[in-house]
Write an enzyme that holds these catalytic residues in place. Sequence first.
Site, short mmCIF file in Angstrom:
data_model
loop_
_atom_site.label_atom_id
_atom_site.label_comp_id
_atom_site.label_asym_id
_atom_site.label_seq_id
_atom_site.Cartn_x
_atom_site.Cartn_y
_atom_site.Cartn_z
N HIS A 81 -31.98 -18.64 14.41
CA HIS A 81 -32.67 -17.12 15.43
C HIS A 81 -33.31 -16.13 14.07
CE1 HIS A 81 -31.22 -13.89 18.04
NE2 HIS A 81 -30.87 -13.31 17.30
N ASP A 160 -22.18 -7.66 22.99
CA ASP A 160 -23.96 -7.09 22.08
C ASP A 160 -25.07 -7.43 23.91
OD1 ASP A 160 -25.97 -7.78 20.40
OD2 ASP A 160 -26.39 -9.66 21.34
N ARG A 167 -28.95 0.29 21.21
CA ARG A 167 -29.48 0.31 20.18
C ARG A 167 -31.67 0.64 20.43
NH1 ARG A 167 -28.02 -4.68 17.60
NH2 ARG A 167 -29.31 -3.89 15.47
N SER A 182 -24.40 -8.36 15.81
CA SER A 182 -24.87 -8.69 17.23
C SER A 182 -25.89 -9.91 17.16
CB SER A 182 -26.21 -8.27 17.31
OG SER A 182 -27.54 -8.22 17.93
N LYS A 186 -23.81 -13.89 19.15
CA LYS A 186 -24.50 -14.90 20.16
C LYS A 186 -24.13 -16.15 19.64
CE LYS A 186 -28.43 -12.42 19.85
NZ LYS A 186 -27.90 -10.76 19.66
N1 URA Z 1 -31.91 -9.71 16.50
C1 URA Z 1 -30.48 -9.63 17.07
O1 URA Z 1 -29.77 -10.65 17.92
N2 URA Z 1 -29.61 -8.78 16.93
C2 URA Z 1 -30.50 -7.43 16.50
O2 URA Z 1 -30.28 -6.66 16.22
C3 URA Z 1 -31.73 -8.17 15.62
C4 URA Z 1 -32.47 -9.18 15.82
#
Ligand code: URA
Length: 433
Positions: A81, A160, A167, A182, A186
């Site tokens: 990620h 999220d 956000r 966040s 996930k």
């Molecule tokens: N990627 C995400 O999934 N969440 C964030 O807050 C920033 C980058």
Amino acid sequence: MALVAKLVLDKKREGQSLDSAEIREFIDGFTRGTIPDYQMSALAMAICCRGMDERETADLADAMTHSGTCLSWDVPTADKHSTGGVGDKLSLVVQPLAAACGVAVPSLTGRGLGITGGTADKLETIPGYSCSQPLGRFREIVLSAGVSMAVQTDEIAPADKKLYALRDVTGTVASIPLIVASILSKKLAEGAGSLVFDVKCGRGAFMKTREDASALARALVAGAKSAGRKAAALVTRMDEPLGYAVGNANEVREAIAVLSGEESAMPAEVVDLCVELAALMVSLAKDVPLDDAREECRARLADGGAKRRFEEMVSAHGGDLRRFEALLARPAFRFRIQAMRSGFVSGIDAEKVARVALSLGAGRERVGDRIDPLAGVTLAVKVGDRVSSGAPLATLERSSDPDGLENAAAELYKAFSITSKPPEKVPLVLESL
Ligand code: URA
């Protein structure tokens, strides 16, 4: 005891710590709709301004993870990620590449956030591709194609899903606790056993300084490990856009070109970063030395194995790559900017390029805004390149409405610095942990 949302807001506004039950109940209420968006937005802003300590951040991540179903797998799984960058299409190469090396990749990804583009929006420029999949189907695609890139839904990481969209439009993105919660929510809910984080640092990233980026990387790795996952992170430079394309469909085209073996489609250092991230996933998930994993990744990129995984994933998600080709060939409004002097490209301000791409329609201003798949900027040069006066620097593109294109071009021009001496070379990977 019923949570009184206003008291929680007062507490965080005054800089006090929230206790575990308050965080859990707030997130639960927000997920179920009993706490309205305006109160969640206020809390997000208070967290941005006042911060959260480690325990609060872990509680927030845990509450968000358990806002929906959590998956588990009995095959080696991994995911990577990115914390968000400009022109960051790396997941489109990295995830299928790890899958081609025998690691299953359940990947919940995001839409555009702040100035940065989202992998989900990019993938959905492929006609028919849907990132929103029922949980059972997500699982099936991971097990059959080896990789699925999908989004949070009402079933998995729903907190999220809602908070991310809020956000994006309330100026509450650049906060370490919110980013950690966040991302971890996930990644923990999707159940990947090994996690690799690409923490972006610089003008086009949420973390502008090395200190903040390192702190975010440490927080992500610690959070993942304390939840029982193997984890690694790279802190990588995000001062100029990654690769050439910034937008949506143009980024997918660039990624497909790399998967197809077109060596010059992306700068070599960016391809190397794709290989490094995939190799970390493979090494952690299969418990093999990193050097062996690197070699395997290079081989699967070269022999088309990664491309086949990508194609299988696209078709399992309903996407049609032939119609994508037709989309790219559609007439659009284009404007090219050129160098006004000869010299070396010594800077391409990623934030400025991102803002121009957004103004062309590549991102959202409000929740639910539609994205123009063709809107964006494609660079013709990278930092360090020598240019002659009149040489192309970049092309701006959008599907409709030529109005404003010239103004956007003037803004884009300001992103480029051209100097008579070549700039100092800075490596793409700044830190590894
Ligand atoms: N990627 C995400 O999934 N969440 C964030 O807050 C920033 C980058």
